[in-house]
Design a protein around this motif. Sequence first.
Motif, PDB file in Angstrom:
ATOM      1  N   LYS A   1       0.817  -1.219   0.000  1.00 10.95           N
ATOM      2  CA  LYS A   1       0.000   0.000   0.000  1.00 10.95           C
ATOM      3  C   LYS A   1       0.845   1.261   0.000  1.00 10.95           C
ATOM      4  N   ASP A   2       1.931   1.263   0.781  1.00 13.87           N
ATOM      5  CA  ASP A   2       2.726   2.492   0.839  1.00 13.87           C
ATOM      6  C   ASP A   2       3.406   2.789  -0.492  1.00 13.87           C
ATOM      7  N   THR A   3       3.817   1.746  -1.194  1.00 11.95           N
ATOM      8  CA  THR A   3       4.383   1.966  -2.521  1.00 11.95           C
ATOM      9  C   THR A   3       3.313   2.501  -3.471  1.00 11.95           C
ATOM     10  N   LEU A   4       2.091   1.988  -3.328  1.00 10.89           N
ATOM     11  CA  LEU A   4       0.996   2.484  -4.163  1.00 10.89           C
ATOM     12  C   LEU A   4       0.801   3.986  -3.973  1.00 10.89           C
ATOM     13  N   VAL A   5       0.817   4.427  -2.724  1.00 12.42           N
ATOM     14  CA  VAL A   5       0.653   5.853  -2.432  1.00 12.42           C
ATOM     15  C   VAL A   5       1.781   6.651  -3.097  1.00 12.42           C
ATOM     16  N   GLU A   6       2.989   6.124  -2.950  1.00 14.03           N
ATOM     17  CA  GLU A   6       4.150   6.780  -3.554  1.00 14.03           C
ATOM     18  C   GLU A   6       4.011   6.908  -5.076  1.00 14.03           C
ATOM     19  N   MET A   7       3.509   5.854  -5.683  1.00 13.16           N
ATOM     20  CA  MET A   7       3.342   5.858  -7.138  1.00 13.16           C
ATOM     21  C   MET A   7       2.293   6.883  -7.566  1.00 13.16           C
ATOM     22  N   LEU A   8       1.160   6.878  -6.866  1.00  7.95           N
ATOM     23  CA  LEU A   8       0.095   7.825  -7.194  1.00  7.95           C
ATOM     24  C   LEU A   8       0.633   9.255  -7.131  1.00  7.95           C
ATOM     25  N   ALA A   9       1.355   9.554  -6.042  1.00 11.34           N
ATOM     26  CA  ALA A   9       1.872  10.910  -5.872  1.00 11.34           C
ATOM     27  C   ALA A   9       2.864  11.256  -6.969  1.00 11.34           C
ATOM     28  N   TYR A  10       3.725  10.310  -7.317  1.00 15.32           N
ATOM     29  CA  TYR A  10       4.738  10.580  -8.334  1.00 15.32           C
ATOM     30  C   TYR A  10       4.093  10.922  -9.674  1.00 15.32           C
ATOM     31  N   PHE A  11       3.143  10.084 -10.090  1.00 13.22           N
ATOM     32  CA  PHE A  11       2.468  10.339 -11.362  1.00 13.22           C
ATOM     33  C   PHE A  11       1.759  11.689 -11.324  1.00 13.22           C
ATOM     34  N   PHE A  12       1.054  11.954 -10.242  1.00 11.16           N
ATOM     35  CA  PHE A  12       0.284  13.193 -10.157  1.00 11.16           C
ATOM     36  C   PHE A  12       1.186  14.419 -10.247  1.00 11.16           C
TER      37      PHE A  12
ATOM     38  N   VAL B   1      -0.621  22.986  -5.310  1.00 12.00           N
ATOM     39  CA  VAL B   1      -1.317  21.705  -5.511  1.00 12.00           C
ATOM     40  C   VAL B   1      -0.365  20.545  -5.231  1.00 12.00           C
ATOM     41  N   ASN B   2       0.832  20.637  -5.779  1.00  7.97           N
ATOM     42  CA  ASN B   2       1.777  19.537  -5.603  1.00  7.97           C
ATOM     43  C   ASN B   2       2.205  19.362  -4.151  1.00  7.97           C
ATOM     44  N   LEU B   3       2.356  20.485  -3.461  1.00  6.06           N
ATOM     45  CA  LEU B   3       2.716  20.390  -2.045  1.00  6.06           C
ATOM     46  C   LEU B   3       1.632  19.670  -1.253  1.00  6.06           C
ATOM     47  N   VAL B   4       0.381  20.032  -1.565  1.00  9.45           N
ATOM     48  CA  VAL B   4      -0.735  19.391  -0.862  1.00  9.45           C
ATOM     49  C   VAL B   4      -0.711  17.878  -1.116  1.00  9.45           C
ATOM     50  N   VAL B   5      -0.540  17.512  -2.393  1.00 12.27           N
ATOM     51  CA  VAL B   5      -0.543  16.087  -2.733  1.00 12.27           C
ATOM     52  C   VAL B   5       0.623  15.359  -2.056  1.00 12.27           C
ATOM     53  N   LYS B   6       1.805  15.988  -2.114  1.00 11.48           N
ATOM     54  CA  LYS B   6       2.960  15.374  -1.465  1.00 11.48           C
ATOM     55  C   LYS B   6       2.733  15.224   0.038  1.00 11.48           C
ATOM     56  N   GLY B   7       2.150  16.264   0.620  1.00 13.58           N
ATOM     57  CA  GLY B   7       1.889  16.228   2.056  1.00 13.58           C
ATOM     58  C   GLY B   7       0.924  15.110   2.426  1.00 13.58           C
ATOM     59  N   LEU B   8      -0.154  15.004   1.633  1.00 12.66           N
ATOM     60  CA  LEU B   8      -1.131  13.942   1.884  1.00 12.66           C
ATOM     61  C   LEU B   8      -0.470  12.571   1.771  1.00 12.66           C
ATOM     62  N   ALA B   9       0.329  12.426   0.720  1.00 12.42           N
ATOM     63  CA  ALA B   9       1.002  11.141   0.507  1.00 12.42           C
ATOM     64  C   ALA B   9       1.892  10.816   1.695  1.00 12.42           C
ATOM     65  N   HIS B  10       2.578  11.830   2.184  1.00 19.59           N
ATOM     66  CA  HIS B  10       3.486  11.636   3.319  1.00 19.59           C
ATOM     67  C   HIS B  10       2.726  11.152   4.548  1.00 19.59           C
ATOM     68  N   ILE B  11       1.606  11.815   4.840  1.00 19.62           N
ATOM     69  CA  ILE B  11       0.812  11.438   6.011  1.00 19.62           C
ATOM     70  C   ILE B  11       0.271  10.017   5.863  1.00 19.62           C
TER      71      ILE B  11
END
Lengths: 262, 544
Positions: free
Chosen positions: B448-459, B506-516
Amino acid sequence: MTNHKLVVRDLSVTMGKKQILNHVNFEVEDGEFLSILGPSGCGKTTILRILIGLLAPKTGTVHKDGVDITKASPSQRGMGIVFQNYALFENMTVLRNVEYALRLNKETKRQARQIAMEMLRHVGLEEHANKKPGKLSGGQQQRVAIARTLALHPDIILFDEPMSALDVDTRMTLRQELKDLQKTFKTTMIYITHDQEEAFAMSDRIMVMDEGVIVQIDTPENIIRNPADDYVRDFVIRNIQLKIDSLSRFAAVPEEGTGAVE
Amino acid sequence: MKRKGSTSVKLLLAAIFITCVVFPLIQMFLNIDKEGFLSIVNNERFGTVVGNSLKVALVSTVISVALALALSFSITRSRIRGKGIFRTILTLPMLIPSISHGMGLIILFGANGILTKQLNLPFHIYGFGGIVIGSVMYSFPAAFLMLTDVLNYEDRSPYEAAEVLGVSKWRQFLDISLPYLSRPLISVVFSVFTLVITDYGVPLMIGGNYTTLPVMMYQEIVGLLDFGKGSVIGSMLLVPAVVAFVIDLLKKDTGRTSFVTKRLRPRKNGLRDGLCYTLCSIAGIVVIIPIFTFVLLTFVKRYPLDMSLSFDHVFKTFNMKGSTYLINSLIVSVAVALVGTAVAYLTAYCTARMNGPMSRFLHLISITTMAIPGLVLGLSFVLFFKGSWLYGTLAILVLANTVHFFASPYLMIYNSFNIINKNLEDVGATMNISRPRILLDVLIPQTKDTLVEMLAYFFVNSMMTISAVSFLANVSTKQLSLMITQFEANRLMECSAFVSLMILGVNLVVKGLAHILKKQLRKKKAVNLQNLEVENNETVQVGI
Ligand SMILES: Nc1ncnc2c1ncn2[C@@H]1O[C@H](COP(=O)(O)OP(=O)(O)O)[C@@H](O)[C@H]1O
Ligand SMILES: [Mg+2]
């Protein structure tokens, strides 16, 4: 092919140009503990994968209880397998690991739980039922894997070096437990090891392999009395002898030669 | 034993890759004609442009990698406080388009720049120097991330042994650190070089008359609609990336062999820590200043004449269809995140959890996408998909970005799959548990954590890219990032600044969410020695 549990005829496997198994023939008796002993890369795992149907042989047949199972799928063979690296489902609890397959194989929830708990009791892990495998020691994890396999009531269990990753003390205990489980469940066990002493301590018969062929298959006693060739003498017996020698020095027991093995 | 299901999945994936990667590239090569080729090569400008590109890329790479080395050593080999904050700040430039870096420099050092005026600077930034500074700003964070990752996982045992033997610090550096770093360093150098030499954002914005190859390609295609010449230059841009890729492939044998290394623990050393702290602070400030100027320009009525707070530029941007383009970008980025993650996940499942020639083919083509610069991919897509229903839709942008950013997330999940027990599917087969069930019940929960990382990277990358999309977007599918040049061309610098700021936000928000999210997932994941998993399989590879 009547009375044998398992009959293997003329098994050959090649990968690329390499001959990995070369016309292998042997039988396994019902309720037997058979060890497969040989150096790394001699084809032990390959035999096991064919027996359980994870690999198709180039030539040869496997009969179980007189029925040709060479082409049967792994789940239809009534066999279980235990790997060196446990292969547990890390995200599930110990209990869930054992009942997972039962649930998928149409047992009711209550029945599955009941069987799973019973199996955990057999391997002495009831109180760990709700832990994740990662919290357990290597020996305990291997016991979970054994319970998971037993839960489906296979009549043959295959072990691929199940203790190689464990420390000496754990191995000694687990050896005895495995023999006890075999008595309780009356399961035939085929057990790969490259530890000569382990093979001699546990087996009804030992199959010594080298480079894709069976060099000798016999009881431990007969192998020591009549080694088939120099290879068996050097690889198998000499190693055992060395261990016994070094142990007896510490124990200050007068040297008894081969007798200590039996 | 054969399984029909998995074979057809693999065939489907292969068909997708062939249609979206192989055919478009072939189409571009077919588009090269002798005439176009000769007219480009014989053009006297061409030699200069190639020379410019090489000079810029070489100088930028040297500076960028040196800076990244110094910073990553400062972070990993000291005991300074606030490492996490430094790491975040130093990688902020990865969240905005390259073109924004050029713009930041213009706002500061341009003919009417803030600092030019304030300090009465006798020089201006346009040309070689500006491109190099902008390129360094844009490329060093990637190098920094890759190197911190490598340094973080260095085993301390050799150093302990050396210590016992009385080997001096300097010799330890020469004999242990350098050999350990040399191989990853080659990868880093090549990726930075490729990143810089294929970028058109910085030189377009700040180059003035100093033209580089990607700018020339951009002008031929966007300005002159000459696809033939564009294809010739595109093929040339493919060369450095392909060379880098092949070198990377050849030295592939050294992965992280063991993931349970004993981490290095730097000793107390006031002087060293002071120096590291100073270096990181200076770099951090330099990174933040341009971003600060975006804020200044956006929210001040008229810099520097009227410094009162105002939202005029915000409204103006939205009045000029800014919101449409923002929505376009969000739609595309969300779609890329979902589609890209799904396809990368499935592909890696086939390549990491199954064997066979088809799996090897899929793996090879997946990592090959790394070697295709965005501009080249964009042009290939134009040539191949023109006339199809896809052309001119948001869908083709989704497709292009998915291919463009595919390799890194693919490798993230490929590596995660590879450290999960190899025998799970075998055990499953003997117990009548199907492959899809194992995937659903065992593999997905464990990744799951890799999935989150992937989603954030693509976005994030899809949100900020200006390369592949630049030829593919039309008036109605335009992306927010592409507004930066447009506003700048219309002398609406404030709106450009605001656009950069929106992308960053936008990217900061997404990165932040992914981090949490990742943090929570890790907490749940039982502390588990076998899964002492690569704790940050963060963006080690960079899309080009
Ligand atoms: N997938 C494979 N492809 C090629 N060769 C293989 C493969 N699997 C095993 N081998 C080779 O087959 C031989 C026997 O392997 P194996 O049965 O695993 O040996 P053992 O279990 O006795 O150590 C080895 O030489 C090994 O290199
Ligand atoms: Mg083996």
